[in-house]
Write a protein that holds these residues in place. Structure first.
Motif, mmCIF file in Angstrom:
data_model
loop_
_atom_site.group_PDB
_atom_site.id
_atom_site.type_symbol
_atom_site.label_atom_id
_atom_site.label_comp_id
_atom_site.label_asym_id
_atom_site.label_seq_id
_atom_site.Cartn_x
_atom_site.Cartn_y
_atom_site.Cartn_z
ATOM 1 N N ILE A 99 21.300 -0.518 60.763
ATOM 2 C CA ILE A 99 20.809 0.395 59.711
ATOM 3 C C ILE A 99 21.078 1.782 60.282
ATOM 4 O O ILE A 99 20.274 2.327 61.026
ATOM 5 N N ASP A 100 22.286 2.291 60.006
ATOM 6 C CA ASP A 100 22.727 3.525 60.652
ATOM 7 C C ASP A 100 22.188 4.755 59.923
ATOM 8 O O ASP A 100 22.379 4.912 58.713
ATOM 9 N N LYS A 101 21.549 5.626 60.687
ATOM 10 C CA LYS A 101 21.097 6.939 60.176
ATOM 11 C C LYS A 101 20.967 7.875 61.354
ATOM 12 O O LYS A 101 20.716 7.413 62.470
ATOM 13 N N SER A 150 26.216 -8.360 72.755
ATOM 14 C CA SER A 150 25.656 -7.011 72.687
ATOM 15 C C SER A 150 26.700 -6.118 72.026
ATOM 16 O O SER A 150 27.349 -6.546 71.058
ATOM 17 N N SER A 151 26.935 -4.933 72.542
ATOM 18 C CA SER A 151 27.933 -4.038 71.954
ATOM 19 C C SER A 151 28.251 -2.922 72.940
ATOM 20 O O SER A 151 27.388 -2.521 73.735
ATOM 21 N N VAL A 152 29.454 -2.389 72.844
ATOM 22 C CA VAL A 152 29.812 -1.218 73.653
ATOM 23 C C VAL A 152 28.839 -0.074 73.365
ATOM 24 O O VAL A 152 28.575 0.771 74.225
ATOM 25 N N GLY A 197 26.106 4.542 73.576
ATOM 26 C CA GLY A 197 25.405 5.225 72.490
ATOM 27 C C GLY A 197 26.390 5.567 71.383
ATOM 28 O O GLY A 197 27.608 5.444 71.559
ATOM 29 N N ASN A 198 25.879 5.946 70.205
ATOM 30 C CA ASN A 198 26.777 6.334 69.106
ATOM 31 C C ASN A 198 25.997 7.146 68.075
ATOM 32 O O ASN A 198 24.838 6.824 67.779
ATOM 33 N N ILE A 199 26.620 8.155 67.553
ATOM 34 C CA ILE A 199 25.992 8.973 66.512
ATOM 35 C C ILE A 199 25.570 8.066 65.353
ATOM 36 O O ILE A 199 26.375 7.269 64.871
ATOM 37 N N GLY A 200 24.319 8.164 64.945
ATOM 38 C CA GLY A 200 23.815 7.389 63.802
ATOM 39 C C GLY A 200 23.280 6.015 64.166
ATOM 40 O O GLY A 200 22.928 5.237 63.289
ATOM 41 N N GLN A 201 23.200 5.694 65.481
ATOM 42 C CA GLN A 201 22.827 4.325 65.847
ATOM 43 C C GLN A 201 21.748 4.247 66.932
ATOM 44 O O GLN A 201 21.805 3.401 67.826
ATOM 45 N N ALA A 202 20.740 5.101 66.865
ATOM 46 C CA ALA A 202 19.682 5.087 67.891
ATOM 47 C C ALA A 202 19.024 3.710 67.989
ATOM 48 O O ALA A 202 18.831 3.171 69.096
ATOM 49 N N ASN A 203 18.711 3.128 66.839
ATOM 50 C CA ASN A 203 18.035 1.819 66.837
ATOM 51 C C ASN A 203 18.968 0.712 67.369
ATOM 52 O O ASN A 203 18.614 -0.070 68.250
ATOM 53 N N TYR A 204 20.185 0.694 66.861
ATOM 54 C CA TYR A 204 21.161 -0.332 67.255
ATOM 55 C C TYR A 204 21.517 -0.207 68.746
ATOM 56 O O TYR A 204 21.536 -1.193 69.483
ATOM 57 N N ALA A 205 21.778 1.034 69.196
ATOM 58 C CA ALA A 205 22.156 1.255 70.600
ATOM 59 C C ALA A 205 21.021 0.791 71.522
ATOM 60 O O ALA A 205 21.270 0.128 72.532
HETATM 61 N N1 CAA Z 1 31.166 9.216 65.690
HETATM 62 C C1 CAA Z 1 31.644 10.490 65.518
HETATM 63 N N2 CAA Z 1 31.265 11.282 64.518
HETATM 64 C C2 CAA Z 1 30.372 10.811 63.645
HETATM 65 C C3 CAA Z 1 29.829 9.500 63.757
HETATM 66 C C4 CAA Z 1 30.272 8.707 64.822
HETATM 67 N N3 CAA Z 1 29.792 7.473 64.993
HETATM 68 N N4 CAA Z 1 28.955 9.329 62.739
HETATM 69 C C5 CAA Z 1 28.964 10.443 62.024
HETATM 70 N N5 CAA Z 1 29.821 11.358 62.563
HETATM 71 C C6 CAA Z 1 30.098 12.697 62.073
HETATM 72 C C7 CAA Z 1 30.817 12.661 60.735
HETATM 73 O O1 CAA Z 1 32.226 12.546 60.921
HETATM 74 C C8 CAA Z 1 30.416 14.002 60.153
HETATM 75 O O2 CAA Z 1 31.204 15.020 60.742
HETATM 76 P P1 CAA Z 1 31.827 16.178 59.849
HETATM 77 O O3 CAA Z 1 30.644 16.889 59.241
HETATM 78 O O4 CAA Z 1 32.625 16.976 60.797
HETATM 79 O O5 CAA Z 1 32.663 15.474 58.792
HETATM 80 C C9 CAA Z 1 28.985 14.189 60.627
HETATM 81 O O6 CAA Z 1 28.853 13.311 61.769
HETATM 82 C C10 CAA Z 1 27.949 13.789 59.623
HETATM 83 O O7 CAA Z 1 28.293 12.514 59.105
HETATM 84 P P2 CAA Z 1 28.067 12.147 57.576
HETATM 85 O O8 CAA Z 1 28.670 13.204 56.696
HETATM 86 O O9 CAA Z 1 28.563 10.755 57.354
HETATM 87 O O10 CAA Z 1 26.476 12.272 57.489
HETATM 88 P P3 CAA Z 1 25.431 11.306 56.821
HETATM 89 O O11 CAA Z 1 24.090 11.867 57.142
HETATM 90 O O12 CAA Z 1 25.792 11.065 55.395
HETATM 91 O O13 CAA Z 1 25.619 9.881 57.556
HETATM 92 C C11 CAA Z 1 25.723 8.384 59.366
HETATM 93 C C12 CAA Z 1 25.366 9.806 58.914
HETATM 94 C C13 CAA Z 1 24.774 7.382 58.706
HETATM 95 C C14 CAA Z 1 25.525 8.375 60.867
HETATM 96 C C15 CAA Z 1 27.176 8.019 58.943
HETATM 97 O O14 CAA Z 1 28.045 9.058 59.354
HETATM 98 C C16 CAA Z 1 27.630 6.745 59.579
HETATM 99 O O15 CAA Z 1 27.393 5.673 59.040
HETATM 100 N N6 CAA Z 1 28.327 6.839 60.734
HETATM 101 C C17 CAA Z 1 28.898 5.683 61.398
HETATM 102 C C18 CAA Z 1 27.967 5.091 62.405
HETATM 103 C C19 CAA Z 1 28.725 4.008 63.150
HETATM 104 O O16 CAA Z 1 29.661 4.307 63.896
HETATM 105 N N7 CAA Z 1 28.327 2.744 63.001
HETATM 106 C C20 CAA Z 1 29.014 1.656 63.642
HETATM 107 C C21 CAA Z 1 28.832 0.418 62.812
HETATM 108 S S1 CAA Z 1 29.738 -0.960 63.489
HETATM 109 C C22 CAA Z 1 28.744 -1.520 64.683
HETATM 110 O O17 CAA Z 1 27.674 -1.077 64.905
HETATM 111 C C23 CAA Z 1 29.282 -2.658 65.504
HETATM 112 C C24 CAA Z 1 29.442 -2.280 66.901
HETATM 113 O O18 CAA Z 1 28.795 -2.850 67.779
HETATM 114 C C25 CAA Z 1 30.448 -1.281 67.294
#
Ligand code: CAA
Length: 265
Positions: A101-103, A147-149, A154-162
């Protein structure tokens, strides 16, 4: 790539009816293991998985599906018991089921946090508990966490998942130590034995449904950061899992296996 490295073994894979989990099931089956695939709610997908499996293996490999919510300890105990009842044993547990649940952290609700931790981290523990009990009792077994890399970087938007995926690393090492300790105390730790091992695989970005919610611009950014320049295929995770599950991997325990195209370098 067919073989017999897991012949006679029974493997339970949570989230086993789709994505990485389904690839792991096929990979285990290709080495002769009987398969028990866990799923949470999508009965239609589970039926499709079973049918495809039966078509592919034509009855040569036995597969069953088991419904349960891994965040509920009672479901986990019941599923492990179902596998023992239906297959007579449990040799390999793959804790693969997981959700996102990415935020951004500032926008993450208490519920977003709790839900992801409950499934990914607590759920893995609740599955491992009854499985380990059975494996330690018998003196052989394999537990593999997916698990996951992200748990390492860590990763932007994934505090809970990370946090949930980092938690799995500590859990892996602790269970690996406890399993070895308990086997040694019971006089079951033999030099040439199969033993009970616990390991983790940390996949990078894998081409599955989980990526569907990632905005395209973010995915482009991520792809550009992967030294190998592409996403991972589910099979590339699965082959590492079946390697760790084999009897011959007895000297590997408490380890973290990165399969991420070099993303963490
Ligand atoms: N890495 C780098 N930059 C990121 C990022 C990420 N993971 N997530 C967001 N950003 C950047 C966006 O590119 C954007 O930059 P710009 O303003 O320069 O375009 C900025 O952060 C804001 O992003 P949003 O416009 O999308 O903002 P939002 O508030 O609408 O959404 C978010 C934020 C929910 C984090 C959304 O960006 C998102 O879903 N990001 C992806 C998160 C992600 O990587 N999830 C991985 C899922 S797969 C998985 O989890 C499996 C695994 O083990 C790898």
């Amino acid at each position: 790539m067919a073989g017999d490295k897991l012949s006679g073994r029974v493997a339970l894979v949570t989230g086993g009816t789709r994505g990485i989990g389904a690839a792991i099931c096929r990979s285990m089956a290709s080495q002769g293991a009987a398969i028990a695939a866990g799923f949470s709610g999508n009965t239609e997908r589970a039926d499709q998985f079973l049918k495809a499996f039966d078509d592919d293996y034509d009855g040569r490999v036995r597969a069953t599906v088991h419904q349960g919510n891994i965040s509920r300890p009672e479901d986990c105990r019941r599923v492990v018991q179902e596998v023992l009842d239906q297959h007579g044993r449990l040799d390999i547990l793959v804790n693969n089921a997981g959700i996102t649940i990415d935020k951004m952290a500032m926008k993450m609700s208490v519920e977003d946090w709790n839900t992801v931790l409950a499934v990914n981290l607590s759920g893995s523990f609740f599955m491992a508990q009854p499985a380990l009990e059975h494996m330690v009792d018998r003196g052989t077994g394999r537990i593999i966490f997916v698990s996951s890399v992200i748990g390492e970087t860590g990763n932007i938007g994934q505090a809970n998942y990370a946090a949930s995926k980092s938690g799995m690393l500590g859990l892996t090492k602790t269970l690996a130590k406890e399993a070895a300790f308990l086997l040694q105390r019971a006089g079951k730790l033999q030099d040439d034995g199969i033993g009970v091992t616990v390991n983790t695989v940390t996949p990078g970005f894998v081409a599955t449904e989980m990526l569907e919610n990632v905005p395209e611009k973010v995915l482009d950014k991520i792809r550009s950061q992967i030294p190998l320049g592409r996403l991972c295929h589910p099979d590339e995770i699965a082959r590492v899992v079946h390697f760790l599950a084999a009897d011959a991997s007895a000297y590997i325990t408490g380890q973290v296996w990165g399969v991420n195209g070099g993303l963490d370098m």
